[in-house]
Design a protein around this motif. Sequence first.
Motif, PDB file in Angstrom:
ATOM      1  N   TYR A 143       0.880  -1.160   0.000  1.00  0.00           N
ATOM      2  CA  TYR A 143       0.000   0.000   0.000  1.00  0.00           C
ATOM      3  C   TYR A 143       0.925   1.219   0.000  1.00  0.00           C
ATOM      4  O   TYR A 143       1.562   1.523   1.000  1.00  0.00           O
ATOM      5  CB  TYR A 143      -0.888   0.051   1.236  1.00  0.00           C
ATOM      6  CG  TYR A 143      -1.941  -1.031   1.318  1.00  0.00           C
ATOM      7  CD1 TYR A 143      -2.549  -1.563   0.190  1.00  0.00           C
ATOM      8  CD2 TYR A 143      -2.343  -1.505   2.553  1.00  0.00           C
ATOM      9  CE1 TYR A 143      -3.517  -2.542   0.285  1.00  0.00           C
ATOM     10  CE2 TYR A 143      -3.329  -2.480   2.664  1.00  0.00           C
ATOM     11  CZ  TYR A 143      -3.916  -2.991   1.530  1.00  0.00           C
ATOM     12  OH  TYR A 143      -4.884  -3.951   1.634  1.00  0.00           O
ATOM     13  N   ILE A 144       1.013   1.872  -1.139  1.00  0.00           N
ATOM     14  CA  ILE A 144       1.878   3.039  -1.286  1.00  0.00           C
ATOM     15  C   ILE A 144       0.994   4.276  -1.193  1.00  0.00           C
ATOM     16  O   ILE A 144       0.019   4.399  -1.940  1.00  0.00           O
ATOM     17  CB  ILE A 144       2.623   3.004  -2.631  1.00  0.00           C
ATOM     18  CG1 ILE A 144       3.442   1.715  -2.720  1.00  0.00           C
ATOM     19  CG2 ILE A 144       3.494   4.241  -2.803  1.00  0.00           C
ATOM     20  CD1 ILE A 144       4.026   1.449  -4.098  1.00  0.00           C
ATOM     21  N   THR A 145       1.341   5.162  -0.268  1.00  0.00           N
ATOM     22  CA  THR A 145       0.520   6.354  -0.079  1.00  0.00           C
ATOM     23  C   THR A 145       1.349   7.625  -0.213  1.00  0.00           C
ATOM     24  O   THR A 145       2.562   7.624  -0.051  1.00  0.00           O
ATOM     25  CB  THR A 145      -0.177   6.365   1.295  1.00  0.00           C
ATOM     26  OG1 THR A 145       0.819   6.395   2.331  1.00  0.00           O
ATOM     27  CG2 THR A 145      -1.088   5.158   1.469  1.00  0.00           C
ATOM     28  N   PRO A 151      -8.268   8.627  -3.511  1.00  0.00           N
ATOM     29  CA  PRO A 151      -8.299   9.200  -2.162  1.00  0.00           C
ATOM     30  C   PRO A 151      -8.684   8.145  -1.132  1.00  0.00           C
ATOM     31  O   PRO A 151      -9.449   7.227  -1.423  1.00  0.00           O
ATOM     32  CB  PRO A 151      -9.358  10.302  -2.253  1.00  0.00           C
ATOM     33  CG  PRO A 151     -10.120  10.045  -3.497  1.00  0.00           C
ATOM     34  CD  PRO A 151      -9.304   9.156  -4.376  1.00  0.00           C
ATOM     35  N   LEU A 152      -8.140   8.297   0.070  1.00  0.00           N
ATOM     36  CA  LEU A 152      -8.474   7.410   1.194  1.00  0.00           C
ATOM     37  C   LEU A 152      -9.312   8.161   2.204  1.00  0.00           C
ATOM     38  O   LEU A 152      -9.083   9.349   2.426  1.00  0.00           O
ATOM     39  CB  LEU A 152      -7.192   6.900   1.860  1.00  0.00           C
ATOM     40  CG  LEU A 152      -6.371   5.918   1.047  1.00  0.00           C
ATOM     41  CD1 LEU A 152      -5.056   5.609   1.738  1.00  0.00           C
ATOM     42  CD2 LEU A 152      -7.150   4.640   0.789  1.00  0.00           C
ATOM     43  N   PRO A 153     -10.265   7.503   2.817  1.00  0.00           N
ATOM     44  CA  PRO A 153     -10.675   6.107   2.575  1.00  0.00           C
ATOM     45  C   PRO A 153     -11.360   5.977   1.220  1.00  0.00           C
ATOM     46  O   PRO A 153     -11.840   6.952   0.651  1.00  0.00           O
ATOM     47  CB  PRO A 153     -11.635   5.812   3.720  1.00  0.00           C
ATOM     48  CG  PRO A 153     -12.191   7.137   4.110  1.00  0.00           C
ATOM     49  CD  PRO A 153     -11.104   8.147   3.832  1.00  0.00           C
ATOM     50  N   THR A 154     -11.427   4.743   0.729  1.00  0.00           N
ATOM     51  CA  THR A 154     -12.052   4.473  -0.559  1.00  0.00           C
ATOM     52  C   THR A 154     -12.989   3.282  -0.460  1.00  0.00           C
ATOM     53  O   THR A 154     -12.773   2.389   0.356  1.00  0.00           O
ATOM     54  CB  THR A 154     -10.996   4.210  -1.652  1.00  0.00           C
ATOM     55  OG1 THR A 154     -11.662   4.022  -2.904  1.00  0.00           O
ATOM     56  CG2 THR A 154     -10.166   2.980  -1.339  1.00  0.00           C
ATOM     57  N   SER A 188      -7.761  -0.796   6.177  1.00  0.00           N
ATOM     58  CA  SER A 188      -8.217  -0.142   7.413  1.00  0.00           C
ATOM     59  C   SER A 188      -7.068   0.106   8.391  1.00  0.00           C
ATOM     60  O   SER A 188      -7.190   0.915   9.302  1.00  0.00           O
ATOM     61  CB  SER A 188      -9.303  -0.971   8.092  1.00  0.00           C
ATOM     62  OG  SER A 188      -8.792  -2.236   8.484  1.00  0.00           O
ATOM     63  N   LYS A 189      -5.953  -0.577   8.196  1.00  0.00           N
ATOM     64  CA  LYS A 189      -4.799  -0.427   9.098  1.00  0.00           C
ATOM     65  C   LYS A 189      -3.914   0.773   8.729  1.00  0.00           C
ATOM     66  O   LYS A 189      -2.928   1.024   9.415  1.00  0.00           O
ATOM     67  CB  LYS A 189      -3.965  -1.700   9.102  1.00  0.00           C
ATOM     68  CG  LYS A 189      -4.700  -2.884   9.702  1.00  0.00           C
ATOM     69  CD  LYS A 189      -3.801  -4.098   9.733  1.00  0.00           C
ATOM     70  CE  LYS A 189      -4.528  -5.266  10.398  1.00  0.00           C
ATOM     71  NZ  LYS A 189      -3.673  -6.459  10.426  1.00  0.00           N
ATOM     72  N   LEU A 190      -4.252   1.480   7.681  1.00  0.00           N
ATOM     73  CA  LEU A 190      -3.418   2.614   7.260  1.00  0.00           C
ATOM     74  C   LEU A 190      -3.548   3.823   8.178  1.00  0.00           C
ATOM     75  O   LEU A 190      -2.670   4.658   8.179  1.00  0.00           O
ATOM     76  CB  LEU A 190      -3.740   3.024   5.815  1.00  0.00           C
ATOM     77  CG  LEU A 190      -3.271   2.057   4.748  1.00  0.00           C
ATOM     78  CD1 LEU A 190      -3.647   2.589   3.371  1.00  0.00           C
ATOM     79  CD2 LEU A 190      -1.782   1.818   4.833  1.00  0.00           C
ATOM     80  N   GLY A 191      -4.648   3.945   8.908  1.00  0.00           N
ATOM     81  CA  GLY A 191      -4.924   5.050   9.828  1.00  0.00           C
ATOM     82  C   GLY A 191      -3.781   5.837  10.218  1.00  0.00           C
ATOM     83  O   GLY A 191      -3.335   6.840  10.342  1.00  0.00           O
TER      84      GLY A 191
END
Length: 145
Positions: A15-17, A126-129, A142-145
């Motif tokens: 997951y690249i942000t 965009p997150l959340p998606t 959901s763990k990206l918070g």
Amino acid sequence: MISQWVDTVPKACAYITREVDGCPQLLVFHEAAVSGLQVPKGTIEHAESPYDAVLREVAEESGLTDFSAIRPLGADTWTREKADRLKHYRRYFFHLEVDEPRDAWEHTVTGRGEEVGDVYSYSWVPLPTDAAFRQNLDAQLSKLG
């Protein structure tokens, strides 16, 4: 009826942000003949750690190599039924943060896998998606918070 089980295949998933104007975005790609969003991922090679594999896979599949942070998110097992076989994947998810100015690009896959030469079209969501992801690849978002 399932007649054969296949050994578990270890996979590294990224997951690249990035943040734009304080809003987080997730890097995704599309394959021309496949529905649903995907993230860079691939098989962990023999004697390779999940951490090393995710960095290799991201470089091969997106061309990105410079990250400000990398952290493990967790692992799961995902099962795929194909014809008369079940295939299990042990997936290790990582969060990689990047300062990437491009909003979209295409990358030709490198490395040794069956995807070599495929062209992936990258963009950000965009997150959340609530976008539809292929192969339940959004399982750890959901763990990206």
